[in-house]
Design an enzyme around this catalytic site. Sequence first.
Site, PDB file in Angstrom:
ATOM      1  CB  ILE A  39      -0.955  -0.011   1.225  1.00  0.00           C
ATOM      2  CG1 ILE A  39      -2.086  -1.019   0.957  1.00  0.00           C
ATOM      3  CG2 ILE A  39      -1.520   1.391   1.494  1.00  0.00           C
ATOM      4  CD1 ILE A  39      -3.133  -1.099   2.041  1.00  0.00           C
ATOM      5  CB  SER A 180      -6.803   3.990  10.378  1.00  0.00           C
ATOM      6  OG  SER A 180      -7.495   3.522  11.490  1.00  0.00           O
ATOM      7  CE  LYS A 198      -3.652  -0.407  11.480  1.00  0.00           C
ATOM      8  NZ  LYS A 198      -2.538   0.222  10.765  1.00  0.00           N
TER       9      LYS A 198
HETATM   10  C1  HXC Z   1       0.818 -14.861  18.368  1.00  0.00           C
HETATM   11  C2  HXC Z   1       2.788 -13.744  17.896  1.00  0.00           C
HETATM   12  C3  HXC Z   1       2.653 -14.048  16.515  1.00  0.00           C
HETATM   13  C4  HXC Z   1       1.505 -14.816  16.112  1.00  0.00           C
HETATM   14  C5  HXC Z   1       4.468 -12.897  16.788  1.00  0.00           C
HETATM   15  N1  HXC Z   1       3.930 -13.032  18.007  1.00  0.00           N
HETATM   16  N2  HXC Z   1       3.714 -13.502  15.861  1.00  0.00           N
HETATM   17  N3  HXC Z   1       1.879 -14.145  18.819  1.00  0.00           N
HETATM   18  N4  HXC Z   1       0.613 -15.190  17.072  1.00  0.00           N
HETATM   19  N5  HXC Z   1       1.299 -15.163  14.849  1.00  0.00           N
HETATM   20  C6  HXC Z   1       4.463 -12.573  19.275  1.00  0.00           C
HETATM   21  C7  HXC Z   1       5.808 -13.166  19.575  1.00  0.00           C
HETATM   22  O1  HXC Z   1       5.695 -14.478  20.102  1.00  0.00           O
HETATM   23  C8  HXC Z   1       6.360 -12.190  20.612  1.00  0.00           C
HETATM   24  O2  HXC Z   1       5.781 -12.380  21.873  1.00  0.00           O
HETATM   25  C9  HXC Z   1       5.826 -10.863  20.099  1.00  0.00           C
HETATM   26  O3  HXC Z   1       4.721 -11.173  19.260  1.00  0.00           O
HETATM   27  C10 HXC Z   1       6.861 -10.111  19.293  1.00  0.00           C
HETATM   28  O4  HXC Z   1       7.303 -10.953  18.237  1.00  0.00           O
HETATM   29  P1  HXC Z   1       8.696 -10.702  17.479  1.00  0.00           P
HETATM   30  O5  HXC Z   1       8.760 -11.648  16.361  1.00  0.00           O
HETATM   31  O6  HXC Z   1       9.794 -10.665  18.483  1.00  0.00           O
HETATM   32  O7  HXC Z   1       8.479  -9.199  17.012  1.00  0.00           O
HETATM   33  P2  HXC Z   1       9.168  -8.423  15.846  1.00  0.00           P
HETATM   34  O8  HXC Z   1      10.369  -9.112  15.323  1.00  0.00           O
HETATM   35  O9  HXC Z   1       9.297  -7.052  16.335  1.00  0.00           O
HETATM   36  O10 HXC Z   1       8.084  -8.489  14.665  1.00  0.00           O
HETATM   37  C11 HXC Z   1       6.860  -7.809  14.722  1.00  0.00           C
HETATM   38  C12 HXC Z   1       5.740  -8.630  14.061  1.00  0.00           C
HETATM   39  C13 HXC Z   1       6.125  -9.075  12.667  1.00  0.00           C
HETATM   40  C14 HXC Z   1       4.489  -7.743  14.048  1.00  0.00           C
HETATM   41  C15 HXC Z   1       5.493  -9.862  14.924  1.00  0.00           C
HETATM   42  O11 HXC Z   1       5.093  -9.834  12.089  1.00  0.00           O
HETATM   43  C16 HXC Z   1       6.451  -7.940  11.789  1.00  0.00           C
HETATM   44  O12 HXC Z   1       7.547  -7.410  11.815  1.00  0.00           O
HETATM   45  N6  HXC Z   1       5.517  -7.482  10.957  1.00  0.00           N
HETATM   46  C17 HXC Z   1       5.737  -6.304  10.093  1.00  0.00           C
HETATM   47  C18 HXC Z   1       5.069  -6.465   8.794  1.00  0.00           C
HETATM   48  C19 HXC Z   1       3.599  -6.676   8.958  1.00  0.00           C
HETATM   49  O13 HXC Z   1       3.125  -7.236   9.956  1.00  0.00           O
HETATM   50  N7  HXC Z   1       2.861  -6.255   7.973  1.00  0.00           N
HETATM   51  C20 HXC Z   1       1.459  -6.514   8.001  1.00  0.00           C
HETATM   52  C21 HXC Z   1       0.784  -5.273   8.110  1.00  0.00           C
HETATM   53  S1  HXC Z   1      -0.824  -5.602   7.635  1.00  0.00           S
HETATM   54  P3  HXC Z   1       6.543 -13.202  23.073  1.00  0.00           P
HETATM   55  O14 HXC Z   1       5.608 -13.178  24.216  1.00  0.00           O
HETATM   56  O15 HXC Z   1       6.765 -14.583  22.531  1.00  0.00           O
HETATM   57  O16 HXC Z   1       7.828 -12.469  23.322  1.00  0.00           O
HETATM   58  C22 HXC Z   1      -1.777  -4.715   8.569  1.00  0.00           C
HETATM   59  C23 HXC Z   1      -3.164  -4.726   8.131  1.00  0.00           C
HETATM   60  C24 HXC Z   1      -4.076  -4.513   9.264  1.00  0.00           C
HETATM   61  O17 HXC Z   1      -1.362  -4.129   9.506  1.00  0.00           O
HETATM   62  C25 HXC Z   1      -5.478  -4.240   8.842  1.00  0.00           C
HETATM   63  C26 HXC Z   1      -5.898  -4.872   7.561  1.00  0.00           C
HETATM   64  C27 HXC Z   1      -7.209  -4.333   7.068  1.00  0.00           C
END
Ligand code: HXC
Length: 295
Positions: A39, A180, A198
């Site tokens: 996006i 958002s 959000k």
């Molecule tokens: C449960 C989870 C999980 C899952 C991670 N965690 N994935 N818990 N189910 N599937 C937990 C981990 O166990 C950890 O907790 C904590 O979250 C942090 O995880 P890390 O991997 O250490 O975090 P980090 O490396 O900072 O990564 C952040 C992330 C990752 C959000 C988990 O996915 C990321 O970097 N995402 C960025 C890109 C992204 O998500 N894009 C999508 C955007 S889409 P514990 O307790 O074990 O320490 C979007 C759309 C929304 O936002 C609305 C759509 C309409």
Amino acid sequence: ADGIFGSILRTNVAYEQPTDQRAALANRVLFITGGAGTIGSAQTRALVHLGADACIIGRSVEKTEAAAKEIAKVRNGARVLGIGGVDVRNFESLKAAADRCAKELGAIDYVIAGAAGNFIAPISGLSPNAFKTVIDIDTIGTFNTIKATVPYLAQSAARNPNPNPSGLGTGTGGRFLSVSATFHYTGMPLQAHVSAAKAAIDSLMASLALEYGPLGLTANSLAPGAIEGTEGMERLASSLVTDAKDKGKGIPSGRWGTVRDIADATVYLFSDAGNYVNGTTLVVDGAGWRRQGGV
Ligand code: HXC
């Protein structure tokens, strides 16, 4: 001379096509977090196509620099800077990126807070740190982005004063836009963390509009619905999209959204056409959220 709509009509082929045109958004600089995402890059392409320069912020150096290079191709002479290695959770690195953007590109006129983190999990599967992680990226990250860029936006608004003789509107400078969602309007299973994050972002935009509106800034949220081809859809599709093959037929507008829909809405908000839109959320979802579960 015929404004943003004339400009869009003239260029309504595809933002992807290279152009020499320096149009509606010429001499404006965009600062965007999450700008290498699906996006974010579509929003950036559209704004660059219409004349803006841009600075893209991301965690991955490689991905961010590659996206900047690719986006620069949409307009001859476009300056698109990719600054990788920046996590919106780290204020200092974000501030350094904003300062560098202003220094190298001369200003920050538009900001998009697009960086987000998401995964599918029920409340029972969310550790405190998992919940906190999404709040940190989405909500605190947006606040950090505000703090790092708002002084530049205030300067931009002062340089680009109100063009409207009636006294309304703010001109095309000093625009803050957060990406958002609509989940918090109804609540959303498996997305409690994102919904809460959000909701807070929308609230931040309202307060930002109230405090900085008098300086000529606008602050809004853009809430996309189900947008095909995005990381969000990929992550959410298996759990939230009831029938992935229906391509969004259950949505009142009869289809999933496209990144172009989001890019167009962004152009509207940043152009003169959006001068008086402040402190609100533009929902671009084909009325999907009104039919809960319509995604
Ligand atoms: C449960 C989870 C999980 C899952 C991670 N965690 N994935 N818990 N189910 N599937 C937990 C981990 O166990 C950890 O907790 C904590 O979250 C942090 O995880 P890390 O991997 O250490 O975090 P980090 O490396 O900072 O990564 C952040 C992330 C990752 C959000 C988990 O996915 C990321 O970097 N995402 C960025 C890109 C992204 O998500 N894009 C999508 C955007 S889409 P514990 O307790 O074990 O320490 C979007 C759309 C929304 O936002 C609305 C759509 C309409």
